[in-house]
Design a protein around this motif. Structure first.
Motif, short mmCIF file in Angstrom:
data_model
loop_
_atom_site.label_atom_id
_atom_site.label_comp_id
_atom_site.label_asym_id
_atom_site.label_seq_id
_atom_site.Cartn_x
_atom_site.Cartn_y
_atom_site.Cartn_z
N GLY A 39 -54.87 11.72 32.18
CA GLY A 39 -55.87 11.62 31.13
C GLY A 39 -56.35 12.96 30.61
N ALA A 40 -56.38 13.95 31.49
CA ALA A 40 -56.90 15.26 31.07
C ALA A 40 -55.93 16.04 30.23
CB ALA A 40 -57.26 16.07 32.31
N LEU A 41 -54.64 15.69 30.26
CA LEU A 41 -53.64 16.53 29.61
C LEU A 41 -52.84 15.82 28.53
CD1 LEU A 41 -52.28 18.28 32.82
CD2 LEU A 41 -53.96 19.16 31.22
N LYS A 42 -52.87 14.49 28.51
CA LYS A 42 -52.00 13.78 27.56
C LYS A 42 -52.42 14.00 26.11
CE LYS A 42 -54.45 9.35 27.96
NZ LYS A 42 -54.31 7.94 28.38
N HIS A 43 -53.67 14.45 25.89
CA HIS A 43 -54.11 14.72 24.53
C HIS A 43 -53.61 16.07 24.02
CE1 HIS A 43 -57.03 16.85 26.96
NE2 HIS A 43 -57.43 17.52 25.90
N LEU A 44 -52.85 16.81 24.86
CA LEU A 44 -52.37 18.12 24.46
C LEU A 44 -50.97 18.09 23.86
CD1 LEU A 44 -53.59 20.33 27.44
CD2 LEU A 44 -54.68 20.00 25.22
N LYS A 45 -50.22 17.00 24.12
CA LYS A 45 -48.86 16.94 23.60
C LYS A 45 -48.42 15.50 23.43
CE LYS A 45 -44.30 19.09 24.31
NZ LYS A 45 -43.50 19.98 25.19
N THR A 46 -47.84 15.18 22.27
CA THR A 46 -47.34 13.83 22.03
C THR A 46 -45.89 13.72 22.49
OG1 THR A 46 -46.48 14.29 19.81
CG2 THR A 46 -48.81 13.71 19.99
N LEU A 47 -45.39 12.51 22.55
CA LEU A 47 -44.00 12.29 22.95
C LEU A 47 -43.02 12.90 21.97
CD1 LEU A 47 -44.24 8.59 24.20
CD2 LEU A 47 -44.13 10.67 25.58
N LYS A 48 -43.47 13.09 20.71
CA LYS A 48 -42.61 13.71 19.70
C LYS A 48 -42.62 15.24 19.79
CE LYS A 48 -43.05 9.96 16.33
NZ LYS A 48 -43.47 9.60 14.95
N GLY A 49 -43.44 15.79 20.70
CA GLY A 49 -43.46 17.24 20.87
C GLY A 49 -44.53 17.96 20.09
N ASN A 50 -45.34 17.22 19.30
CA ASN A 50 -46.46 17.86 18.59
C ASN A 50 -47.55 18.20 19.60
OD1 ASN A 50 -45.20 17.47 16.07
ND2 ASN A 50 -45.95 15.37 15.99
N GLU A 51 -48.13 19.38 19.42
CA GLU A 51 -49.13 19.84 20.38
C GLU A 51 -50.50 20.02 19.75
OE1 GLU A 51 -48.19 23.12 22.87
OE2 GLU A 51 -46.05 22.63 22.97
N GLN A 52 -51.50 19.91 20.61
CA GLN A 52 -52.87 20.23 20.21
C GLN A 52 -53.39 21.34 21.12
OE1 GLN A 52 -57.00 17.88 19.20
NE2 GLN A 52 -55.81 17.13 20.92
N TRP A 53 -53.82 22.43 20.49
CA TRP A 53 -54.43 23.52 21.24
C TRP A 53 -55.94 23.42 21.11
CZ3 TRP A 53 -51.30 28.60 19.81
CH2 TRP A 53 -49.94 28.40 20.12
N VAL A 54 -56.63 23.80 22.15
CA VAL A 54 -58.10 23.83 22.13
C VAL A 54 -58.54 25.28 22.26
CG1 VAL A 54 -60.23 23.01 23.17
CG2 VAL A 54 -58.21 21.54 23.17
N LEU A 55 -59.24 25.78 21.25
CA LEU A 55 -59.74 27.16 21.25
C LEU A 55 -61.21 27.16 21.66
CD1 LEU A 55 -57.14 27.39 19.50
CD2 LEU A 55 -58.35 29.07 18.11
N PHE A 56 -61.54 27.94 22.68
CA PHE A 56 -62.91 28.08 23.15
C PHE A 56 -63.52 29.32 22.48
CE2 PHE A 56 -60.70 25.54 26.15
CZ PHE A 56 -61.63 24.66 26.69
N LEU A 57 -64.62 29.11 21.75
CA LEU A 57 -65.20 30.19 20.95
C LEU A 57 -66.52 30.68 21.55
CD1 LEU A 57 -64.62 28.77 17.35
CD2 LEU A 57 -63.06 30.10 18.79
N LYS A 58 -66.67 32.00 21.54
CA LYS A 58 -67.93 32.59 22.03
C LYS A 58 -69.06 32.43 21.02
CE LYS A 58 -65.40 36.24 24.48
NZ LYS A 58 -65.15 37.70 24.56
N GLU A 59 -68.70 32.33 19.73
CA GLU A 59 -69.69 32.19 18.68
C GLU A 59 -69.35 30.98 17.81
OE1 GLU A 59 -72.42 33.86 18.35
OE2 GLU A 59 -71.98 35.25 19.98
#
Length: 696
Positions: free
Chosen positions: A489-509
């Motif tokens: 559950g923690a990681l499946k939202h980062l990559k689909t079966l088709k290989g598309n990825e989602q990156w999460v950027l952590f911002l200081k501001e």
């Protein structure tokens, strides 16, 4: 013709009542879009990008629930938290999954075997495994400490569902349950949905200030005109105006957005001005029909300039601004009809309905003191300088919005964000879509450039879960592990079966400039990548709305100026220049003030400019079209009504200073200064110029 409209009061009032019932029938269909990201047809790129990301990874809203205490959390307390989270997971249909410390995936090797276990043993398990497990991603291992527990709740959000209301319905009960079970602990709920929820909650909690402001205004009117009937009639007219605007918006399919407060303020301004002039006229003339007939033309012209000004907002590419302009224009038309068609017909049938008397001596003294102030003619010429500078200062306005600074420092959301900033060095996150078609060098270059930015504290993407320990795995084992990761559950939202990825950027501001600069970087390095998320949509929308309203502000003022020019077409050029100078004095000086003091122009404070459009030129039109009077006499005869209107607007604007949201406090300060400066130009500057011309 106007008298004919008042000749059949029963027919007119019956028709109005029937129309009101018809318009009111549309109210249940009214849509409320108090969150900018839920508004239809935003017309900005980040909103389109967010829709694409949601199509790939689901319509999920994420919030973080943090439980902490000054001392160490006991095993019993941790067990209670774990059980309550699991109960919510099982009972709520909107919860996609809950990631908490006892679900954080970890691993260890044993005799060349890879074994998956939760990073932290279940606190409710009486016989924990006691093994030393490593996290899949050590850099973001902030789920648990001795005195704090962090959980992330992922909501599946259906279409047209307000995330803030969803959170209040499902997450707040969880928080309240935990508070009741563990009263000694401190709870914080963070994330974009939490931000919108607290924003919504603050508006509700501050409603007392709006009520106080309304009562203050009604009290002032009642005292000044010596009767309770003046307050009650004005309140009734204002209430009917609101009903008509809301009903007409629903009938036309226009949703009420977060700009609705600005539209209602404009409605109050225009209604107050007309009502004060009517009451002043009734106090001096017992023939009500004559009063309404003499005021119908100037008030009609002021309403027309307001309508023209706001309809000009329809040139915007942003549907939210077009809707706001249409609704404000409807409001101006409705309030004129109520004041000059409905009210006089009511007074024909019930002459005693509106009783107006002389004000008490102390209140008469206040307006009298203001009206006794005068400027030497030379001051009018000297004050041309700030007007010219106001035009030149326009390009130097500061467009900036820092949402996390909207709440005072002592607010629970601000305290939670600062607490997290100390631990994770991140105030917010944005999401980025990286398609499978993106080339590896392009992806690496994008990651490196983003990671080198000072405002980016960390980046979570699928590749980073592969630690050094996994490189020795065989291809078959690696495929197995990857499949396991995708089911987590923690990681499946980062990559689909088709290989598309989602990156999460952590911002200081979290500011509009930071997010928009990152968007530009992503577009430059990877043309097929999309950077978005609720924070990015808010950032781009805020600047888009502010800049669009400011741009159309100049168009609206120009159109008002053309109307004034047409009215003054037979007057000397010198006097025309004086009139235009006086009516534009207030708006131009306020532009200069905002530029000089770097007052941030954002999605809230830009409503100030919309309010200025609503009052520009109104006082002059009342002075100018007074029958049988020259301009100097018109100023003298209508000055008291103008002064009372300005006093009421300044005083009710002070109510904004007691709101909890910082931008509303600033907006209130702008209103107080702006209404005072506008009256200064409309009355004192014009009066000084006319007086100087008379001496010549």
């Amino acid at each position: 013709m106007y008298k004919n409209l008042l000749s059949q009061p029963w027919i007119a009032l019956t028709s109005f009542l029937i129309l009101t019932v018809v318009v009111s029938s549309f109210l249940p269909a009214l849509e409320l879009h108090m969150d900018i990201s839920s508004h239809r047809d935003l017309g900005i790129q980040s909103a389109k990008d967010l829709d694409e990301i949601k199509m790939q990874f689901g319509r999920a809203e994420t919030v973080s629930l943090i439980v902490q205490t000054e001392s160490a959390l006991s095993v019993e307390q941790q067990c209670e938290i774990s059980k309550t989270l699991q109960e919510m997971q099982n009972s709520s249909s909107y919860v996609r999954y809950i990631m908490h410390p006892w679900k954080v995936p970890g691993f260890f090797f044993e005799q060349e075997r890879l074994i998956f276990l939760s990073l932290y043993p279940d606190p409710c398990d009486k016989t924990p495994h006691g093994l030393k497990v490593r996290p899949l991603l050590a850099e973001l291992d902030d789920w648990k400490s001795d005195n704090a527990i962090k959980s992330t709740v992922h909501f599946s959000v259906p279409e047209n569902t307000n995330p803030a209301l969803l959170m209040s319905a499902h997450l707040k009960p969880l928080e309240l349950e935990l508070r009741s079970k563990l009263p000694d602990l401190e709870f914080m709920v963070l994330g974009p949905s939490s931000y919108r929820y607290h924003l919504f909650l603050s508006v509700l909690e501050d409603s007392w200030a709006s009520i106080v402001g309304g009562l203050l205004l009604l009290t002032l009117l009642g005292l000044y005109f010596g009767s309770l009937s003046a307050s009650l009639v004005f309140a009734s007219l204002l209430g009917l105006s609101f009903v008509w605007v809301l009903g007409a918006s629903a009938a036309l399919g226009l949703p009420m957005s977060f700009l609705v407060n600005g539209m209602f303020l404009i409605l109050i301004i225009s209604s107050l001005s007309d009502f004060v002039f009517i009451c002043m006229g009734l106090r001096e003339n017992s023939h009500a029909i004559q009063v309404f007939e003499s005021l119908s033309r100037p008030s009609g012209l002021t309403s027309m300039t307001t309508v023209i000004g706001f309809l000009s907002l329809n040139v915007s590419d942003f549907s939210l601004i077009r809707d706001f302009g249409t609704q404000a224009a409807i409001g101006a038309i409705v309030q004129w009809c109520l004041c000059f068609l409905v009210l006089p017909n009511l007074l024909v049938l019930a002459p005693g309905l509106l009783s107006v008397r002389q004000p008490p001596r102390f209140m008469k003294w206040i307006t009298g003191f203001i009206l006794r102030v005068s400027l030497p003619p030379v001051f009018g010429r000297v004050l041309i300088a700030p007007c010219v500078l106001g035009i030149l200062a326009f390009p130097f306005l500061t467009y900036m919005d820092e949402p996390l600074q909207n709440f005072p420092a002592e607010h629970e959301l601000s305290r939670g964000i600062n607490s997290q900033l100390n631990k994770t060095r991140a105030k917010t996150t944005v999401r980025m879509f990286v398609p499978a078609t993106a080339e590896e060098p392009e992806r690496v270059d994008l990651f490196n450039q983003l990671n080198s930015r000072a405002e980016v504290s960390d980046i979570l993407n699928y590749d980073r879960v592969w630690s050094q320990d996994f490189h020795s795995l065989s291809a078959a084992d690696r495929a197995f592990v990857e499949r396991e990761f995708r089911m987590t559950g923690a990681l499946k939202h980062l990559k689909t079966l088709k290989g598309n990825e989602q990156w999460v950027l952590f911002l200081k501001e979290y500011s509009t400039d930071v997010i928009l600069n990152l968007r530009n970087l992503v577009e430059r390095v990877c043309s097929s990548c999309l950077l978005s998320g609720p924070a990015a949509v808010y950032a781009e929308s805020s600047q888009f709305v502010a800049k669009s309203l400011i741009s159309t502000f100049w168009l609206s003022l120009s159109l008002v100026g053309l109307v004034i020019l047409w009215l003054c077409r037979k007057r000397p050029i010198r006097q025309i220049a004086l009139i235009l100078y006086s009516i534009f004095f207030g708006p131009l000086v306020m532009v200069l003030v905002l530029a000089l003091f770097s007052v941030p122009v954002n999605i809230v404070t830009c409503l100030f400019f919309a309010a200025l459009v609503g009052i520009t030129g109104d006082n002059f039109i009342q002075y100018f079209v007074t029958p049988y009077l020259e301009l100097a006499q018109g100023i003298e005869s209508k000055a008291e009504a103008s002064a009372l209107t300005a006093i009421c607007l300044v005083l009710i604007s002070c109510v904004f200073l007691f709101y909890s949201l910082v931008p509303l406090k600033l907006l209130g300060l702008l209103f107080v200064i702006g209404f005072a400066v506008n009256f200064f130009g409309d009355y004192l500057v014009l009066k000084a110029g006319v007086s100087g011309d008379a001496k010549r």
